[in-house]
Design a protein around this motif. Structure first.
Motif, PDB file in Angstrom:
ATOM      1  N   SER A   2       0.822  -1.145   0.029  1.00  0.00           N
ATOM      2  CA  SER A   2       0.189   0.085   0.218  1.00  0.00           C
ATOM      3  C   SER A   2       0.773   1.265  -0.005  1.00  0.00           C
ATOM      4  CB  SER A   2      -0.850   0.001   1.257  1.00  0.00           C
ATOM      5  OG  SER A   2      -1.494   1.294   1.289  1.00  0.00           O
ATOM      6  N   GLU A   3       0.382   2.196  -0.667  1.00  0.00           N
ATOM      7  CA  GLU A   3       1.172   3.589  -0.766  1.00  0.00           C
ATOM      8  C   GLU A   3       1.186   4.230   0.586  1.00  0.00           C
ATOM      9  OE1 GLU A   3       2.992   4.995  -2.831  1.00  0.00           O
ATOM     10  OE2 GLU A   3       2.821   3.321  -4.587  1.00  0.00           O
ATOM     11  N   GLU A  66      14.843  -2.168  -6.435  1.00  0.00           N
ATOM     12  CA  GLU A  66      13.615  -1.667  -7.082  1.00  0.00           C
ATOM     13  C   GLU A  66      12.705  -0.597  -6.315  1.00  0.00           C
ATOM     14  OE1 GLU A  66      12.061  -2.700  -9.744  1.00  0.00           O
ATOM     15  OE2 GLU A  66      13.664  -4.088 -10.501  1.00  0.00           O
ATOM     16  N   TYR A  67      12.854  -0.840  -4.811  1.00  0.00           N
ATOM     17  CA  TYR A  67      12.250   0.129  -4.066  1.00  0.00           C
ATOM     18  C   TYR A  67      12.837   1.658  -4.138  1.00  0.00           C
ATOM     19  CZ  TYR A  67      10.558   2.540   0.148  1.00  0.00           C
ATOM     20  OH  TYR A  67      10.087   3.296   1.077  1.00  0.00           O
ATOM     21  N   ARG A  70      11.683   2.877  -7.744  1.00  0.00           N
ATOM     22  CA  ARG A  70      10.198   3.081  -7.919  1.00  0.00           C
ATOM     23  C   ARG A  70       9.362   3.195  -6.888  1.00  0.00           C
ATOM     24  NH1 ARG A  70       8.782  -1.851 -11.276  1.00  0.00           N
ATOM     25  NH2 ARG A  70       6.733  -0.462 -11.467  1.00  0.00           N
ATOM     26  N   ALA A  73       5.615   0.994  -5.449  1.00  0.00           N
ATOM     27  CA  ALA A  73       5.094   0.531  -6.903  1.00  0.00           C
ATOM     28  C   ALA A  73       6.245  -0.675  -7.280  1.00  0.00           C
ATOM     29  CB  ALA A  73       4.861   1.191  -8.006  1.00  0.00           C
ATOM     30  N   GLY A  74       7.508  -0.569  -7.072  1.00  0.00           N
ATOM     31  CA  GLY A  74       8.510  -1.381  -7.599  1.00  0.00           C
ATOM     32  C   GLY A  74       8.614  -2.768  -6.659  1.00  0.00           C
ATOM     33  N   ALA A  76       5.455  -3.927  -5.632  1.00  0.00           N
ATOM     34  CA  ALA A  76       4.162  -4.619  -5.423  1.00  0.00           C
ATOM     35  C   ALA A  76       4.077  -5.890  -5.759  1.00  0.00           C
ATOM     36  CB  ALA A  76       3.440  -3.794  -6.361  1.00  0.00           C
TER      37      ALA A  76
END
Length: 367
Positions: A2-3, A66-67, A70, A73-74, A76
């Motif tokens: 979750s954002e 990745e985190y 992005r 989202a990176g 998820a």
């Protein structure tokens, strides 16, 4: 993911360029503080879950990259198994008995849906009092526990060996009965009550077990060993798995035992976190002229200098003479609270000296 989640670096309290050692140390410190087996505050479980997730992401170079690139989202779609399968939690926690491995109770509780099956037994709580020396050294301690266990004679059925409980015919084994009442006007009401014949058990024991009087449980005295970490904090909780109450359902796992650890009162010191306090009383002359006093510590007596001109209620600090910190970060201090004894009764010679001193003080006052 979750954002709405907090930034993983913020969760662990590390900089974005922190190396793996710093990330591991931050996770270990926070996890030992918030692990639900030892911290029973309402928010501990969610806080630990957040900390574990942040560490799972940042400890893996690929996921971290990745985190960093992005954001959430990176990463998820990353599953809990993906996060933690490559982490050796026993190595991180140094054999302190934390339960977090995949397939373990805490992992399932935090990251997996509840599985169908027999209900787990209730947890038990007991208290353990240890000396300040034990707090400082850590090690193992013995915990005596009285707890009910499944009766070995009847295997928990409550029925005498060689017999079986029979299904209650009054409720057809459901443990409940429905009472129907017809009221005026043709209105029919139904009320569900606990079956009065079997008292909700759904079965009737005609020949109770001699060992447990039909309860299916006997009381057992056990002496268990628990690992006490160095510098354990006052009121911290240690968990012993599967030593709680037996399940109410056949085949269900027992609950856990939680041991609340306290420091024993010590005539030498008062504990304040990882600091120790001690009261010392000196004479007026010693406060004025200075002196040396012998003070106990956890490692033996030491000599402490009391400076000339020490005032009542002044505090002398012996750095590093308190208790070791739970997270391994050094030690607390020994704080010595100084009281000054004013004599209540003077002999003639003492009075003469104090009067002379008083006169000298008056002469020293500016006119």
């Amino acid at each position: 993911m979750s954002e709405a989640k907090r930034d993983y670096y913020e969760v662990l309290g590390v900089a974005r360029d922190a190396d793996q050692k710093a990330i591991k140390n931050a996770f270990r410190t926070l996890a030992m503080r918030y692990h639900p087996d030892r911290n029973k505050s309402p928010e501990a479980e969610e806080r630990f879950k957040e900390i574990a997730e942040a560490y799972g992401m940042l400890s893996d170079p690929k996921k971290r990259a990745e985190y960093d690139a992005r954001g959430f989202a990176g990463v998820a779609g990353v599953t809990p198994e993906d996060l933690f399968s490559g982490i050796d939690f026993d190595d991180i926690f140094g054999g302190l008995g934390f339960d977090f491995g995949l397939g373990g109770g805490l992992f399932d509780r935090l990251f997996r849906q509840r599985r169908a099956g027999p209900v787990k037994g209730n947890d038990l709580e007991t208290h353990l009092t240890i000396t300040l020396e034990q707090v400082n050294a850590g090690g193992t301690a013995k915990v005596p526990v009285h707890r009910p266990v499944t009766c070995a004679s009847c295997q928990g059925s409550g029925a005498k060996a060689g017999t079986q409980p029979r299904k209650c015919t009054a409720c057809d084994g459901t443990g409940q009965k429905i009472i129907r009442q017809q009221h005026k006007g043709g209105i029919a009401l139904q009320q569900m009550i606990t079956c009065p014949e079997c008292h909700g058990a759904g079965q009737v024991i005609e020949q109770p077990c001699d060992q447990c009087d039909g309860t299916g449980k006997t009381l057992r005295m056990e002496t268990l060993k628990v690992t006490v970490p160095v510098g354990i904090e006052e009121g911290m909780v240690l968990r012993i798995p599967a030593h709680g109450m037996p399940s109410r359902q056949e085949g269900g796992p027992p609950g856990d035992l939680y041991v609340v650890v306290h420091s024993a009162p010590d005539p030498r010191f008062a504990r304040d976190g990882q600091n120790l306090w001690r009261d010392e009383t000196i004479e007026v002359a010693d406060a004025v002229l200075g002196t040396h006093i012998r003070v106990p510590t956890l490692e033996g007596d030491v000599e402490v200098k009391v400076p000339a001109g020490t005032q009542p209620d002044e505090v002398l600090r012996l750095k590093g003479k308190g208790l070791k910190h739970f997270d391994g970060g050094g030690r607390g201090d020994l704080l010595i609270h100084i009281s000054v004894h004013v004599p209540e009764h003077l002999n003639k010679e003492q009075r003469r000296h104090y009067e002379r001193l008083h006169q000298l003080d008056e002469r020293g006052q500016p006119s």
